[in-house]
Design an enzyme around this catalytic site. Structure first.
Site, PDB file in Angstrom:
ATOM      1  N   GLU A  79       0.764  -1.220  -0.040  1.00 45.12           N
ATOM      2  CA  GLU A  79      -0.040  -0.138  -0.084  1.00 45.12           C
ATOM      3  C   GLU A  79       0.859   0.978   0.087  1.00 45.12           C
ATOM      4  O   GLU A  79       1.867   1.194   0.633  1.00 45.12           O
ATOM      5  CB  GLU A  79      -0.891   0.088   1.217  1.00 45.12           C
ATOM      6  CG  GLU A  79      -1.962  -1.169   1.284  1.00 45.12           C
ATOM      7  CD  GLU A  79      -2.976  -1.101   0.102  1.00 45.12           C
ATOM      8  OE1 GLU A  79      -3.366  -0.096  -0.392  1.00 45.12           O
ATOM      9  OE2 GLU A  79      -3.488  -2.045  -0.024  1.00 45.12           O
ATOM     10  N   CYS A 146      -7.613  -2.775   8.137  1.00 48.32           N
ATOM     11  CA  CYS A 146      -6.055  -2.472   7.544  1.00 48.32           C
ATOM     12  C   CYS A 146      -5.664  -1.127   7.394  1.00 48.32           C
ATOM     13  O   CYS A 146      -4.623  -0.677   7.878  1.00 48.32           O
ATOM     14  CB  CYS A 146      -6.152  -3.078   6.285  1.00 48.32           C
ATOM     15  SG  CYS A 146      -6.358  -5.132   6.269  1.00 48.32           S
ATOM     16  N   HIS A 170      -1.199  -5.789   1.590  1.00 50.64           N
ATOM     17  CA  HIS A 170      -1.939  -6.530   1.436  1.00 50.64           C
ATOM     18  C   HIS A 170      -1.861  -8.045   0.430  1.00 50.64           C
ATOM     19  O   HIS A 170      -1.302  -7.651  -0.438  1.00 50.64           O
ATOM     20  CB  HIS A 170      -3.548  -6.008   0.602  1.00 50.64           C
ATOM     21  CG  HIS A 170      -4.402  -5.200   1.475  1.00 50.64           C
ATOM     22  ND1 HIS A 170      -4.522  -3.998   1.602  1.00 50.64           N
ATOM     23  CD2 HIS A 170      -5.078  -5.783   2.265  1.00 50.64           C
ATOM     24  CE1 HIS A 170      -5.371  -3.719   2.481  1.00 50.64           C
ATOM     25  NE2 HIS A 170      -5.855  -4.781   3.213  1.00 50.64           N
TER      26      HIS A 170
END
Length: 215
Positions: A79, A146, A170
């Site tokens: 991310e 998350c 992820h």
């Protein structure tokens, strides 16, 4: 390099979360030059980050890599950014594991709107792809647990001005999850584990480079 890894318990009615197994396997793994600690987090808003930050204060890591499941994605996705919001749409299929459904709530009312990962996300993706593992940079960690975890950790590092590299990765569903739901995109668990080790190696290189520049 002292590395703190985190994963999550199953959620949303799923029986398996591959990041839980990744934490178990990485706790017993050996990577040259890396002292690894792992922590399994509950899928509870805010408490997820509180438990991780307690581990940070105890272990004092150089690097924090948090891992989470993004069922439906087709590749491993580091991310790029976390945003300052907790939100579950009314029509979303599941709340957190306590039944909490926040809407349009800030994670930190006094925090910045967004915080960028400190991990070498582009190099991670390049290494994964070179190894034949599907990977891509993600520009949204969502607004669920998350993102809550990623933002809170980066915000803690910002507020305390810590020389710590941190971010979130992820992973897609593992193949055993797809056994019960054949339409669910998945990757073999062994590939997820190999991918995480490559991610750690990429981060170790970035950390060693930064440490050398500070000498």
């Amino acid at each position: 390099m002292k590395l703190l890894l985190s994963g999550f318990e199953p959620f949303g009615g799923m029986k398996v979360n591959p990041t839980e197994q990744l934490m178990q396997d990485m706790a017993a793994a050996s990577i040259t030059g890396v002292d690894i600690r792992t922590v399994l987090l509950p899928v509870y808003f805010d408490e997820c980050a509180e438990i991780l930050l307690q581990a940070v204060e105890k272990f004092q890591p150089d690097v924090i890599i948090s891992c989470g499941l993004a069922a439906g994605r087709t590749s491993i996705t580091p991310e790029r950014i976390a945003i300052n919001v907790k939100d579950i749409a009314p029509d979303a299929s599941y709340p957190d594991n306590r039944g909490t459904r926040p809407q349009d709530e800030p994670i930190d009312p006094d925090g910045p709107d967004g915080l960028f990962s400190g991990l070498p996300v582009r190099d991670m993706v390049s290494r994964l792809q070179a190894a034949g593992i599907p990977a891509a940079v993600s520009n949204t960690a969502g607004t669920y647990i998350c993102n809550n975890t990623m933002y809170a950790v980066l915000n803690y590092i910002r507020r305390h001005q810590l020389p710590v590299l941190a971010g979130f990765v992820h992973v897609p569903a593992s193949s055993d999850m797809a056994a019960d739901k054949p339409s669910l995109p998945s990757l073999p668990y062994d590939m997820l584990l190999r991918g995480l080790k490559l991610i750690i190696e990429s981060t170790r290189t970035a950390w060693e480079t930064r440490a050398a520049c500070q000498l």
